[in-house]
Design a protein around this motif. Structure first.
Motif, PDB file in Angstrom:
ATOM      1  N   LYS A  37      -7.350  84.918 106.130  1.00  0.00           N
ATOM      2  CA  LYS A  37      -6.795  83.570 106.019  1.00  0.00           C
ATOM      3  C   LYS A  37      -7.877  82.639 105.478  1.00  0.00           C
ATOM      4  O   LYS A  37      -8.935  82.485 106.097  1.00  0.00           O
ATOM      5  CB  LYS A  37      -6.304  83.072 107.376  1.00  0.00           C
ATOM      6  CG  LYS A  37      -5.683  81.677 107.315  1.00  0.00           C
ATOM      7  CD  LYS A  37      -5.121  81.275 108.650  1.00  0.00           C
ATOM      8  CE  LYS A  37      -4.576  79.849 108.611  1.00  0.00           C
ATOM      9  NZ  LYS A  37      -3.547  79.645 107.588  1.00  0.00           N
ATOM     10  N   PRO A  38      -7.646  81.996 104.327  1.00  0.00           N
ATOM     11  CA  PRO A  38      -8.676  81.119 103.764  1.00  0.00           C
ATOM     12  C   PRO A  38      -8.788  79.801 104.523  1.00  0.00           C
ATOM     13  O   PRO A  38      -7.834  79.360 105.172  1.00  0.00           O
ATOM     14  CB  PRO A  38      -8.168  80.876 102.334  1.00  0.00           C
ATOM     15  CG  PRO A  38      -6.682  81.010 102.447  1.00  0.00           C
ATOM     16  CD  PRO A  38      -6.450  82.077 103.476  1.00  0.00           C
ATOM     17  N   ARG A  39      -9.965  79.207 104.481  1.00  0.00           N
ATOM     18  CA  ARG A  39     -10.150  77.900 105.097  1.00  0.00           C
ATOM     19  C   ARG A  39      -9.414  76.840 104.302  1.00  0.00           C
ATOM     20  O   ARG A  39      -9.020  77.061 103.149  1.00  0.00           O
ATOM     21  CB  ARG A  39     -11.650  77.558 105.172  1.00  0.00           C
ATOM     22  CG  ARG A  39     -12.255  77.261 103.806  1.00  0.00           C
ATOM     23  CD  ARG A  39     -13.760  77.133 103.848  1.00  0.00           C
ATOM     24  NE  ARG A  39     -14.200  75.976 104.564  1.00  0.00           N
ATOM     25  CZ  ARG A  39     -14.234  74.738 104.071  1.00  0.00           C
ATOM     26  NH1 ARG A  39     -13.804  74.508 102.837  1.00  0.00           N
ATOM     27  NH2 ARG A  39     -14.689  73.747 104.778  1.00  0.00           N
ATOM     28  N   LYS A  40      -9.225  75.687 104.908  1.00  0.00           N
ATOM     29  CA  LYS A  40      -8.533  74.595 104.242  1.00  0.00           C
ATOM     30  C   LYS A  40      -9.342  74.101 103.043  1.00  0.00           C
ATOM     31  O   LYS A  40     -10.558  73.967 103.111  1.00  0.00           O
ATOM     32  CB  LYS A  40      -8.306  73.451 105.231  1.00  0.00           C
ATOM     33  CG  LYS A  40      -7.543  72.275 104.660  1.00  0.00           C
ATOM     34  CD  LYS A  40      -7.319  71.214 105.726  1.00  0.00           C
ATOM     35  CE  LYS A  40      -6.557  70.032 105.153  1.00  0.00           C
ATOM     36  NZ  LYS A  40      -6.336  68.966 106.170  1.00  0.00           N
ATOM     37  N   TRP A  41      -8.633  73.828 101.934  1.00  0.00           N
ATOM     38  CA  TRP A  41      -9.268  73.291 100.721  1.00  0.00           C
ATOM     39  C   TRP A  41      -9.300  71.773 100.861  1.00  0.00           C
ATOM     40  O   TRP A  41      -8.277  71.111 100.728  1.00  0.00           O
ATOM     41  CB  TRP A  41      -8.453  73.711  99.500  1.00  0.00           C
ATOM     42  CG  TRP A  41      -9.126  73.474  98.177  1.00  0.00           C
ATOM     43  CD1 TRP A  41      -9.601  72.289  97.702  1.00  0.00           C
ATOM     44  CD2 TRP A  41      -9.367  74.443  97.160  1.00  0.00           C
ATOM     45  NE1 TRP A  41     -10.125  72.462  96.447  1.00  0.00           N
ATOM     46  CE2 TRP A  41      -9.995  73.772  96.082  1.00  0.00           C
ATOM     47  CE3 TRP A  41      -9.102  75.807  97.031  1.00  0.00           C
ATOM     48  CZ2 TRP A  41     -10.366  74.422  94.911  1.00  0.00           C
ATOM     49  CZ3 TRP A  41      -9.484  76.459  95.862  1.00  0.00           C
ATOM     50  CH2 TRP A  41     -10.108  75.771  94.820  1.00  0.00           C
ATOM     51  N   GLN A  49     -15.534  73.706  97.476  1.00  0.00           N
ATOM     52  CA  GLN A  49     -14.331  74.095  98.211  1.00  0.00           C
ATOM     53  C   GLN A  49     -13.846  75.461  97.735  1.00  0.00           C
ATOM     54  O   GLN A  49     -13.470  76.321  98.539  1.00  0.00           O
ATOM     55  CB  GLN A  49     -13.228  73.050  98.018  1.00  0.00           C
ATOM     56  CG  GLN A  49     -13.569  71.667  98.534  1.00  0.00           C
ATOM     57  CD  GLN A  49     -14.014  71.695  99.984  1.00  0.00           C
ATOM     58  OE1 GLN A  49     -13.306  72.202 100.854  1.00  0.00           O
ATOM     59  NE2 GLN A  49     -15.196  71.163 100.245  1.00  0.00           N
ATOM     60  N   GLN A  52     -16.130  78.199  99.089  1.00  0.00           N
ATOM     61  CA  GLN A  52     -15.997  78.338 100.534  1.00  0.00           C
ATOM     62  C   GLN A  52     -14.682  79.016 100.918  1.00  0.00           C
ATOM     63  O   GLN A  52     -14.633  79.817 101.851  1.00  0.00           O
ATOM     64  CB  GLN A  52     -16.134  76.978 101.206  1.00  0.00           C
ATOM     65  CG  GLN A  52     -17.555  76.436 101.176  1.00  0.00           C
ATOM     66  CD  GLN A  52     -17.656  74.983 101.609  1.00  0.00           C
ATOM     67  OE1 GLN A  52     -16.674  74.383 102.050  1.00  0.00           O
ATOM     68  NE2 GLN A  52     -18.842  74.402 101.488  1.00  0.00           N
ATOM     69  N   VAL A  53     -13.615  78.684 100.184  1.00  0.00           N
ATOM     70  CA  VAL A  53     -12.325  79.328 100.431  1.00  0.00           C
ATOM     71  C   VAL A  53     -12.421  80.826 100.137  1.00  0.00           C
ATOM     72  O   VAL A  53     -11.940  81.663 100.920  1.00  0.00           O
ATOM     73  CB  VAL A  53     -11.219  78.677  99.576  1.00  0.00           C
ATOM     74  CG1 VAL A  53      -9.976  79.560  99.517  1.00  0.00           C
ATOM     75  CG2 VAL A  53     -10.847  77.317 100.142  1.00  0.00           C
ATOM     76  N   SER A  69     -14.520  82.580 102.834  1.00  0.00           N
ATOM     77  CA  SER A  69     -13.832  82.686 104.123  1.00  0.00           C
ATOM     78  C   SER A  69     -12.731  83.738 104.076  1.00  0.00           C
ATOM     79  O   SER A  69     -12.405  84.364 105.088  1.00  0.00           O
ATOM     80  CB  SER A  69     -13.240  81.335 104.526  1.00  0.00           C
ATOM     81  OG  SER A  69     -12.122  80.988 103.713  1.00  0.00           O
ATOM     82  N   GLU A  98      -2.993  75.782  98.194  1.00  0.00           N
ATOM     83  CA  GLU A  98      -3.640  76.834  98.971  1.00  0.00           C
ATOM     84  C   GLU A  98      -3.349  78.153  98.272  1.00  0.00           C
ATOM     85  O   GLU A  98      -2.211  78.625  98.247  1.00  0.00           O
ATOM     86  CB  GLU A  98      -3.100  76.852 100.402  1.00  0.00           C
ATOM     87  CG  GLU A  98      -3.704  77.932 101.281  1.00  0.00           C
ATOM     88  CD  GLU A  98      -3.044  77.981 102.647  1.00  0.00           C
ATOM     89  OE1 GLU A  98      -3.539  77.295 103.563  1.00  0.00           O
ATOM     90  OE2 GLU A  98      -2.008  78.674 102.776  1.00  0.00           O
TER      91      GLU A  98
END
Length: 269
Positions: free
Chosen positions: A10-14, A104, A107-108, A111, A254
């Motif tokens: 599950k990716p982190r929030k953008w 972002q 990081q996505v 993650s 997302e």
């Protein structure tokens, strides 16, 4: 070294570049304020001179109409350095949004996959150049549209015999016009650039779909709340466009991420 995963987690929030938007809005609000200050100094201060010299006065005369024209011309010319100063800051704002969006993006990916990816971005310069050109045009339009419109209103007010004191109040009531337009431009343009960069960075590594995600606050429009969590294809946008494309839209895409082996990018563990 992290294990290589074929399926993304599950990716982190953008995140959205709220701080950059607020700073850009502050700069353009200051820009609009300086414009209205010049209007006060060079137009409102002369309203006593804006009265018809005689019943037969016509716009082409050298009387009241010419005094109004000169006052507006002076204001416009004196505002040019302020416009040029703001324009010089646009490229830096664009670079800030791009750097934020890129962070972002990485990081996505990290993650979701536990790895970093690398892909060159030869397209980036063109995207930022187009953004800068559009913003320069919009910023120049703030004084141009406002002063042109105000000039017509002042001429009509004088023709109808509005007393100078009332004319001064009338002009000051228009000060919210450039301020509101500056706020709209700041919010809309940051959102559009952020959305476009998101689309470019996702699609260029092989992402074909995304889930619509919004801020879900008081600024969120109803139709965008209804899209929350819905999946869209990058090559088949909703009626009003992808996240960030509708006016003042702060929603984000997302990514529906493919398997790690399907990424069109260099994997760095």
């Amino acid at each position: 070294m992290p294990a290589r995963r074929n399926k993304p987690g599950k990716p982190r929030k953008w995140l959205y570049p709220h701080a950059i938007e607020r700073e850009y809005e502050r700069l353009l609000n200051e820009y609009a304020l300086l414009l209205t200050q010049l209007v006060t100094e060079h137009i409102v201060s002369q309203v006593e001179q804006f009265r018809m010299d005689g019943i037969e006065d016509i716009p082409e005369s050298t009387g009241w109409y010419e005094r109004i024209r000169q006052a507006f011309m002076t204001t416009s010319v004196l505002f040019i350095p302020t416009t040029e100063r703001i324009i010089r800051l646009i490229a830096d704002v664009a670079r800030q949004v791009s750097a934020f969006n890129k962070r972002q993006f990485h990081q996505v990916i990290r993650s979701a996959y536990g790895v970093d990816i690398f892909k060159t971005e030869p397209w980036l310069k063109d995207v930022l150049d187009i953004y800068e050109a559009n913003n320069i045009k919009l910023i120049r339009s703030i004084p141009q549209q406002y002063l042109d419109s105000l000039n017509g209103k002042v001429v009509n007010a004088v023709r109808t015999g509005m007393p100078p004191k009332d004319l001064a109040k009338y002009i000051k009531k228009t000060y919210k016009v450039p301020a509101n337009r500056a706020k709209l431009i700041a919010r809309d343009q940051i959102a559009k650039l952020n959305g476009q960069l998101t689309k470019e960075r996702q699609t260029r590594i092989g992402v074909t779909e995304y889930r619509w995600r919004g801020m879900l606050d008081e600024r969120e429009r109803d139709e965008h709340e209804e899209r929350e969590g819905q999946v869209f294809k990058w090559d088949d946008p909703p009626e009003d466009g992808h996240p960030g494309e509708p006016i003042q839209c702060r929603c984000y895409a997302e990514a529906v991420l493919p398997g790690l082996d399907d990424l069109d990018a260099l994997i760095v563990h």
